[in-house]
Design an enzyme around this catalytic site. Sequence first.
Site, PDB file in Angstrom:
ATOM      1  N   THR A  81      43.665  37.544  27.861  1.00 40.98           N
ATOM      2  CA  THR A  81      43.088  36.388  28.541  1.00 40.98           C
ATOM      3  C   THR A  81      42.526  36.797  29.896  1.00 40.98           C
ATOM      4  OG1 THR A  81      44.652  34.901  27.465  1.00 40.98           O
ATOM      5  CG2 THR A  81      43.574  34.086  29.447  1.00 40.98           C
TER       6      THR A  81
ATOM      7  N   GLN B 233      32.242  51.453  46.360  1.00 42.61           N
ATOM      8  CA  GLN B 233      32.093  51.418  47.816  1.00 42.61           C
ATOM      9  C   GLN B 233      30.695  51.005  48.255  1.00 42.61           C
ATOM     10  OE1 GLN B 233      34.154  51.432  50.213  1.00 42.61           O
ATOM     11  NE2 GLN B 233      36.021  52.152  49.222  1.00 42.61           N
TER      12      GLN B 233
ATOM     13  N   HIS C 262      37.890  43.457  45.370  1.00 41.05           N
ATOM     14  CA  HIS C 262      38.477  43.426  46.709  1.00 41.05           C
ATOM     15  C   HIS C 262      37.739  44.281  47.719  1.00 41.05           C
ATOM     16  CE1 HIS C 262      40.834  47.325  46.930  1.00 41.05           C
ATOM     17  NE2 HIS C 262      40.470  47.311  45.661  1.00 41.05           N
TER      18      HIS C 262
ATOM     19  N   SER D  38      34.298  46.596  42.007  1.00 44.85           N
ATOM     20  CA  SER D  38      35.645  46.091  42.291  1.00 44.85           C
ATOM     21  C   SER D  38      35.568  44.901  43.235  1.00 44.85           C
ATOM     22  CB  SER D  38      36.498  47.202  42.918  1.00 44.85           C
ATOM     23  OG  SER D  38      37.790  46.733  43.215  1.00 44.85           O
TER      24      SER D  38
ATOM     25  N   CYS E 187      44.592  54.716  47.799  1.00 45.25           N
ATOM     26  CA  CYS E 187      45.237  54.523  46.499  1.00 45.25           C
ATOM     27  C   CYS E 187      46.255  55.618  46.212  1.00 45.25           C
ATOM     28  CB  CYS E 187      44.187  54.469  45.406  1.00 45.25           C
ATOM     29  SG  CYS E 187      42.987  53.144  45.642  1.00 45.25           S
TER      30      CYS E 187
ATOM     31  N   GLY F 251      38.631  48.370  39.667  1.00 46.67           N
ATOM     32  CA  GLY F 251      37.764  49.528  39.553  1.00 46.67           C
ATOM     33  C   GLY F 251      38.358  50.641  38.723  1.00 46.67           C
ATOM     34  N   THR F 252      39.680  50.840  38.809  1.00 46.77           N
ATOM     35  CA  THR F 252      40.321  51.903  38.049  1.00 46.77           C
ATOM     36  C   THR F 252      40.138  51.697  36.553  1.00 46.77           C
ATOM     37  OG1 THR F 252      41.950  52.399  39.766  1.00 46.77           O
ATOM     38  CG2 THR F 252      42.538  52.989  37.512  1.00 46.77           C
TER      39      THR F 252
ATOM     40  N   ASN G 190      33.959  57.248  49.211  1.00 51.32           N
ATOM     41  CA  ASN G 190      34.832  56.285  49.875  1.00 51.32           C
ATOM     42  C   ASN G 190      35.429  56.819  51.166  1.00 51.32           C
ATOM     43  OD1 ASN G 190      36.092  57.869  47.665  1.00 51.32           O
ATOM     44  ND2 ASN G 190      37.993  57.075  48.509  1.00 51.32           N
TER      45      ASN G 190
END
Length: 370
Positions: free
Chosen positions: A225, A167, A189, A187, A311, A70-71, A139
């Site tokens: 890649t 989120q 995860h 994102s 984070c 996401g960042t 979040n």
Amino acid sequence: MAITYLDHNATTPVRPEAMQAVLAAMQEGGNPSSVHAAGRTARKRLEQARREVAALIGGDPAGLVFTSGGTEANALALLGSGRPRILYSAIEHDSVRAVHPQAEPVPVTSDGVLDLGALDALLASDSRPAIISLMLANNETGILQPVTEAREIARRHGALIHCDAIQAAGKLPLDVTALGVDLMSLSGHKIGGPPGVGALYIRPGLDLAAIQRGGGQERRLRGGTENLPGIAGFGAAARVAADIDRVQALAVWRDALEAGVLAATPQAVIVGQDMPRLPNTSCIALPGMKAENIVMALDLAGVAVSAGSACSSGKVTASHVLAAMGLPPGIAGGAIRVSFGWTSMAADVDAFLAAWSQTARRLRPMAVAS
């Protein structure tokens, strides 16, 4: 001791379907950019995942670019737009707030939503081409943001709008076309995929500049890649997360948990309790307490929660979100976030409330002494 995991907004456990997809991609091998049979198989798997992630937000797969998370997706949207002026709501994630030293915050109201009047005034005050970044759901508090209204203001001023939906994905029904935003970040995860993979959706006709250059991968917007195992897992997680009925039902457990908290500790504050919120998220503050002490005490009791964003290099820091809402330091400093997810059970509510009552009794003398 079994852990009661209530920190799904930080990261939610990887879904079995995602694990299987990761393993299958690793076993097959192949580079999606190669033209031989193994490369073509890898490319097929990559594009299948692109379709699956795009379907989660009702978007065209051709508009989806995979990133490392996401960042990076946020950075690609805001820096790659080429707009000399970047605005963001004061409650945005640090990956947006820190994207450029001259990015400008837009205040929020005491209810924790973007101040639309302030946005309008800021855009009117400067004619330079701008982009505004506004998350769909916060979040920390779970409070939903007025993205549609902000989009209309942005359009009147010729500005682009970027939506961090990280989120919200898998918790709310999403249709990026109906929402009308120019860019949307996701994102892996956060929805049960592996960490280290994300995506940026780009509306048709909008040109971005790459911020990571190299080969021609991902429409020449993200050289390097592709992380095929991670992307395959992301796609599988997106396919499962598209069924949001169970997540929507988590609001019943969230509300029961909050009622139990207030019964045990009437002085507690539920941030955003009366606002539209994510169904899985609760931000709870104990006035006069330190969030770090609450988190550690609950951890010792076998309950995993967090304070603020996850984070911050493992540090518990003062919440810029709650500060932007105008909460006094004595309340904001004692706020934790509880977030349910796909592995949660009804018993988690009871486990949390038992640990909460024990923690409140233990910490109260410490608060008085300090």
